[in-house]
Design a protein around this motif. Structure first.
Motif, PDB file in Angstrom:
ATOM      1  N   LEU A  31     -58.463  13.275  76.380  1.00 16.56           N
ATOM      2  CA  LEU A  31     -58.194  13.004  75.251  1.00 16.56           C
ATOM      3  C   LEU A  31     -59.152  12.085  74.667  1.00 16.56           C
ATOM      4  O   LEU A  31     -58.648  10.995  74.294  1.00 16.56           O
ATOM      5  CB  LEU A  31     -56.786  12.800  74.948  1.00 16.56           C
ATOM      6  N   PRO A  32     -60.476  12.269  74.211  1.00 10.40           N
ATOM      7  CA  PRO A  32     -61.137  11.244  73.955  1.00 10.40           C
ATOM      8  C   PRO A  32     -60.958  10.513  72.811  1.00 10.40           C
ATOM      9  O   PRO A  32     -61.138   9.343  72.634  1.00 10.40           O
ATOM     10  CB  PRO A  32     -62.381  12.093  73.755  1.00 10.40           C
ATOM     11  N   ASN A  33     -60.335  11.503  71.863  1.00 13.13           N
ATOM     12  CA  ASN A  33     -59.935  10.741  70.604  1.00 13.13           C
ATOM     13  C   ASN A  33     -58.533  10.239  70.413  1.00 13.13           C
ATOM     14  O   ASN A  33     -57.830  10.278  69.411  1.00 13.13           O
ATOM     15  CB  ASN A  33     -60.200  11.615  69.323  1.00 13.13           C
ATOM     16  N   GLY A  34     -57.684  10.403  71.390  1.00 14.72           N
ATOM     17  CA  GLY A  34     -56.260  10.034  71.637  1.00 14.72           C
ATOM     18  C   GLY A  34     -55.420  11.186  71.311  1.00 14.72           C
ATOM     19  O   GLY A  34     -55.959  12.115  70.736  1.00 14.72           O
ATOM     20  N   TYR A  35     -54.241  11.196  71.299  1.00 10.28           N
ATOM     21  CA  TYR A  35     -53.206  12.336  71.048  1.00 10.28           C
ATOM     22  C   TYR A  35     -53.380  12.419  69.600  1.00 10.28           C
ATOM     23  O   TYR A  35     -53.212  11.418  68.899  1.00 10.28           O
ATOM     24  CB  TYR A  35     -51.928  11.877  71.469  1.00 10.28           C
ATOM     25  N   GLN A  36     -53.451  13.699  69.078  1.00 11.41           N
ATOM     26  CA  GLN A  36     -53.642  14.079  67.610  1.00 11.41           C
ATOM     27  C   GLN A  36     -52.288  14.753  67.608  1.00 11.41           C
ATOM     28  O   GLN A  36     -52.070  16.207  68.049  1.00 11.41           O
ATOM     29  CB  GLN A  36     -54.708  14.701  67.162  1.00 11.41           C
ATOM     30  N   LYS A  37     -51.369  14.540  66.676  1.00 11.74           N
ATOM     31  CA  LYS A  37     -50.373  15.442  66.453  1.00 11.74           C
ATOM     32  C   LYS A  37     -50.536  16.641  65.462  1.00 11.74           C
ATOM     33  O   LYS A  37     -51.123  16.371  64.373  1.00 11.74           O
ATOM     34  CB  LYS A  37     -49.067  14.611  65.735  1.00 11.74           C
ATOM     35  N   PRO A  38     -50.403  17.925  65.978  1.00  7.40           N
ATOM     36  CA  PRO A  38     -50.723  18.929  65.353  1.00  7.40           C
ATOM     37  C   PRO A  38     -49.837  19.125  64.071  1.00  7.40           C
ATOM     38  O   PRO A  38     -48.558  18.690  64.313  1.00  7.40           O
ATOM     39  CB  PRO A  38     -50.758  20.066  66.301  1.00  7.40           C
ATOM     40  N   ASN A  39     -50.295  19.795  63.029  1.00  6.21           N
ATOM     41  CA  ASN A  39     -49.512  20.044  61.963  1.00  6.21           C
ATOM     42  C   ASN A  39     -48.313  21.009  62.147  1.00  6.21           C
ATOM     43  O   ASN A  39     -46.874  20.608  61.604  1.00  6.21           O
ATOM     44  CB  ASN A  39     -50.084  20.735  60.799  1.00  6.21           C
ATOM     45  N   ASN A  40     -48.352  21.894  63.224  1.00  9.41           N
ATOM     46  CA  ASN A  40     -47.241  22.779  63.341  1.00  9.41           C
ATOM     47  C   ASN A  40     -46.612  22.604  64.496  1.00  9.41           C
ATOM     48  O   ASN A  40     -46.184  23.580  65.060  1.00  9.41           O
ATOM     49  CB  ASN A  40     -47.875  24.342  63.325  1.00  9.41           C
ATOM     50  N   LYS A  41     -46.450  21.440  65.019  1.00  9.19           N
ATOM     51  CA  LYS A  41     -46.152  21.169  66.313  1.00  9.19           C
ATOM     52  C   LYS A  41     -44.525  21.237  66.586  1.00  9.19           C
ATOM     53  O   LYS A  41     -43.647  21.261  65.626  1.00  9.19           O
ATOM     54  CB  LYS A  41     -46.218  19.764  66.467  1.00  9.19           C
ATOM     55  N   LYS A  42     -44.436  22.374  67.458  1.00  8.24           N
ATOM     56  CA  LYS A  42     -42.932  22.334  67.992  1.00  8.24           C
ATOM     57  C   LYS A  42     -42.320  21.179  68.616  1.00  8.24           C
ATOM     58  O   LYS A  42     -43.152  20.513  69.388  1.00  8.24           O
ATOM     59  CB  LYS A  42     -42.707  23.508  69.037  1.00  8.24           C
ATOM     60  N   GLU A  43     -41.076  20.824  68.705  1.00  5.00           N
ATOM     61  CA  GLU A  43     -40.573  19.848  69.499  1.00  5.00           C
ATOM     62  C   GLU A  43     -40.635  19.836  70.686  1.00  5.00           C
ATOM     63  O   GLU A  43     -40.860  21.197  71.338  1.00  5.00           O
ATOM     64  CB  GLU A  43     -38.942  19.623  69.298  1.00  5.00           C
ATOM     65  N   PHE A  44     -40.882  18.860  71.531  1.00  3.21           N
ATOM     66  CA  PHE A  44     -40.800  19.169  73.074  1.00  3.21           C
ATOM     67  C   PHE A  44     -39.650  19.386  73.656  1.00  3.21           C
ATOM     68  O   PHE A  44     -38.651  18.986  73.154  1.00  3.21           O
ATOM     69  CB  PHE A  44     -41.347  17.756  73.893  1.00  3.21           C
ATOM     70  N   LEU A  45     -39.430  19.916  75.030  1.00  2.00           N
ATOM     71  CA  LEU A  45     -38.500  20.288  75.726  1.00  2.00           C
ATOM     72  C   LEU A  45     -37.292  19.140  75.555  1.00  2.00           C
ATOM     73  O   LEU A  45     -37.791  18.121  75.750  1.00  2.00           O
ATOM     74  CB  LEU A  45     -38.767  20.630  76.993  1.00  2.00           C
ATOM     75  N   SER A  46     -36.206  19.590  75.203  1.00  2.00           N
ATOM     76  CA  SER A  46     -35.098  18.678  75.283  1.00  2.00           C
ATOM     77  C   SER A  46     -34.759  18.462  76.567  1.00  2.00           C
ATOM     78  O   SER A  46     -34.931  19.147  77.483  1.00  2.00           O
ATOM     79  CB  SER A  46     -33.917  18.985  74.232  1.00  2.00           C
ATOM     80  N   LEU A  47     -33.761  17.142  76.792  1.00  2.00           N
ATOM     81  CA  LEU A  47     -33.128  17.018  78.152  1.00  2.00           C
ATOM     82  C   LEU A  47     -32.289  18.288  78.448  1.00  2.00           C
ATOM     83  O   LEU A  47     -32.495  18.646  79.598  1.00  2.00           O
ATOM     84  CB  LEU A  47     -32.249  15.888  78.139  1.00  2.00           C
ATOM     85  N   ASP A  48     -31.602  19.060  77.655  1.00  2.00           N
ATOM     86  CA  ASP A  48     -30.728  20.167  78.227  1.00  2.00           C
ATOM     87  C   ASP A  48     -31.466  21.116  78.442  1.00  2.00           C
ATOM     88  O   ASP A  48     -31.402  21.950  79.235  1.00  2.00           O
ATOM     89  CB  ASP A  48     -29.787  20.358  76.832  1.00  2.00           C
ATOM     90  N   GLU A  49     -32.677  21.435  77.575  1.00  2.00           N
ATOM     91  CA  GLU A  49     -33.725  22.541  78.120  1.00  2.00           C
ATOM     92  C   GLU A  49     -34.177  22.466  79.546  1.00  2.00           C
ATOM     93  O   GLU A  49     -34.463  23.108  80.244  1.00  2.00           O
ATOM     94  CB  GLU A  49     -34.820  22.811  76.972  1.00  2.00           C
ATOM     95  N   ILE A  50     -34.620  20.957  79.600  1.00  2.00           N
ATOM     96  CA  ILE A  50     -35.160  20.739  81.139  1.00  2.00           C
ATOM     97  C   ILE A  50     -34.084  20.908  82.037  1.00  2.00           C
ATOM     98  O   ILE A  50     -34.460  21.542  83.094  1.00  2.00           O
ATOM     99  CB  ILE A  50     -35.689  19.067  81.056  1.00  2.00           C
ATOM    100  N   LYS A  51     -33.006  20.725  81.921  1.00  2.00           N
ATOM    101  CA  LYS A  51     -31.850  20.765  82.833  1.00  2.00           C
ATOM    102  C   LYS A  51     -31.676  22.255  83.259  1.00  2.00           C
ATOM    103  O   LYS A  51     -31.272  22.569  84.296  1.00  2.00           O
ATOM    104  CB  LYS A  51     -30.528  20.156  82.269  1.00  2.00           C
ATOM    105  N   ARG A  52     -31.666  23.002  81.974  1.00  3.03           N
ATOM    106  CA  ARG A  52     -31.797  24.448  82.377  1.00  3.03           C
ATOM    107  C   ARG A  52     -32.719  25.047  83.076  1.00  3.03           C
ATOM    108  O   ARG A  52     -32.726  25.911  84.123  1.00  3.03           O
ATOM    109  CB  ARG A  52     -31.777  25.204  80.918  1.00  3.03           C
ATOM    110  N   ILE A  53     -34.001  24.653  82.676  1.00  3.52           N
ATOM    111  CA  ILE A  53     -35.132  25.056  83.783  1.00  3.52           C
ATOM    112  C   ILE A  53     -34.791  24.612  85.118  1.00  3.52           C
ATOM    113  O   ILE A  53     -35.119  25.327  85.930  1.00  3.52           O
ATOM    114  CB  ILE A  53     -36.487  24.500  83.018  1.00  3.52           C
ATOM    115  N   GLY A  54     -34.437  23.314  85.266  1.00  2.00           N
ATOM    116  CA  GLY A  54     -34.262  22.821  86.663  1.00  2.00           C
ATOM    117  C   GLY A  54     -33.328  23.745  87.374  1.00  2.00           C
ATOM    118  O   GLY A  54     -33.471  24.163  88.396  1.00  2.00           O
TER     119      GLY A  54
END
Ligand code: SAM
Ligand code: SF4
Length: 329
Positions: A31-54
């Protein structure tokens, strides 16, 4: 328990979950220019979603999960994520990869959460080179964090560096790591620079074969260890006078994909069959309640039929991966 298997006889006891794309570093290859937030960004996985994946993964015979990113430790619920995954039956190991910037603050909590291993990325032990590569003057903080882990008697630490031509590939650089491994009893691996969708110019300028490091190790009487300390694609070297080991991760080497034992889930919940695959089916719709876990397992199982034999990186294929922060390295 039976493991997930693909059509080429490989089994998948190991998953990497990216829990955020966000990173506070600006590594030139990532990421040479650092993290850039895209306009249409979806939320990252929530704790509950991660738990279900696990939960689904544990029921599919997965026994090791690596948390990665972006920088996974930027998440406020990072420790809670570890604790939740650790509580799942069958998940024997929860490990993570970090740039180490805040290890000195979180070392105690991750050790208390009983994390099984930590990979810290340190591209150079020279402060100026480190700053040049990562865009951040954080080497000292990272080394303090590493010491803190050692003071807590935490054993399973690996340090990874991306090998860069003319930057950290000299005999002096290698000697410095040799001293470090001797006095710190950690494992150190060089990763060969990979081409991604965004870094072609950087790749052309800095890619060098990891054979330079292999030749150095052989000259210093390190011995290639077959089998190795870390299931997966790292080729490892041992020496009678050292407790720590060296490793080389060379994705362009012949047969690299043969030992592939990992699958990935991106921070938006896409299943990725290969770091460089062009398929990225979304699991998100099946992460919304506990009743969906059987369907989630079926989908993951069915997707393995589409895993290809090789990444075809040597043909310049970078799939849909713009940089490794978007998929977790
Ligand atoms: N931010 C954390 C870190 O840097 O450790 C975790 C995510 S990072 C994407 C995971 C690993 O991928 C790091 O060791 C990083 O050096 C490596 N990496 C990133 N881009 C790479 C590239 N183009 N080629 C080789 N390794 C790369
Ligand atoms: Fe951030 Fe890791 Fe990418 Fe560096 S390699 S920019 S620390 S995600």
């Amino acid at each position: 328990m039976a493991h997930l298997k693909d059509n080429f006889g490989r089994s998948f006891p190991y998953f990497r979950i990216s829990i955020t794309d966000v990173c506070n570093f600006k590594c030139g290859y990532c990421l040479p220019n650092g993290y850039q937030k895209p306009n249409n960004k979806k939320e990252f996985l929530s704790l509950d979603e991660i738990k279900r994946i696990g939960k689904a993964l544990s029921e599919l015979g997965v026994c090791k999960i690596r948390l990665t990113g972006g920088e996974p430790t930027v998440r406020k619920d990072f420790i809670e994520i570890i604790e939740n995954l650790k509580s799942l039956p069958g998940i024997n190991k929860v490990v993570f990869t970090t740039n180490g910037y805040n290890l000195k603050y979180i070392a105690k909590s991750v050790v208390n959460a009983k994390v099984n291993g930590i990979n810290i990325s340190i591209d150079s032990l020279d402060r100026e080179k480190f700053k040049f590569i990562t865009g951040m003057d954080k080497l000292e903080d990272i080394l303090i964090g590493l010491n803190e882990l050692q003071d807590l008697n935490f054993k399973n630490i690996k340090v990874n560096a991306v090998l860069l031509k003319g930057v950290n590939d000299s005999e002096q650089d290698f000697d410095r790591w040799m001293q470090f491994v001797k006095s710190n009893q950690i494992d150190f691996r060089y990763i060969e620079l990979m081409q991604t969708g965004d870094n072609l110019d950087y790749f052309k300028k800095y890619h060098v074969s990891a054979n330079v490091f292999r030749d150095y190790l052989l000259k210093k009487e390190w011995i290639h260890q077959t089998g190795g300390f870390d299931a997966g694609p790292s080729k490892n070297y041992i020496h009678k006078d050292f407790k720590g080991r060296f490793g080389i991760i060379a994705p362009y080497s012949k047969d690299f994909c043969k030992s592939c034992n990992r699958l990935r889930i991106t921070a938006q919940g896409d299943l990725r069959l290969c770091l460089f695959g062009d398929t990225g089916i979304s699991l998100r719709a099946l992460l919304q309640n506990d009743e969906q876990i059987p369907q989630l397992k079926d989908l993951i199982n069915a997707q393995l039929n589409f895993k290809k034999e090789s990444h075809y990186l040597e043909l310049g294929n970078t799939g849909i991966t713009p940089n490794l922060a978007s998929i977790g390295g």
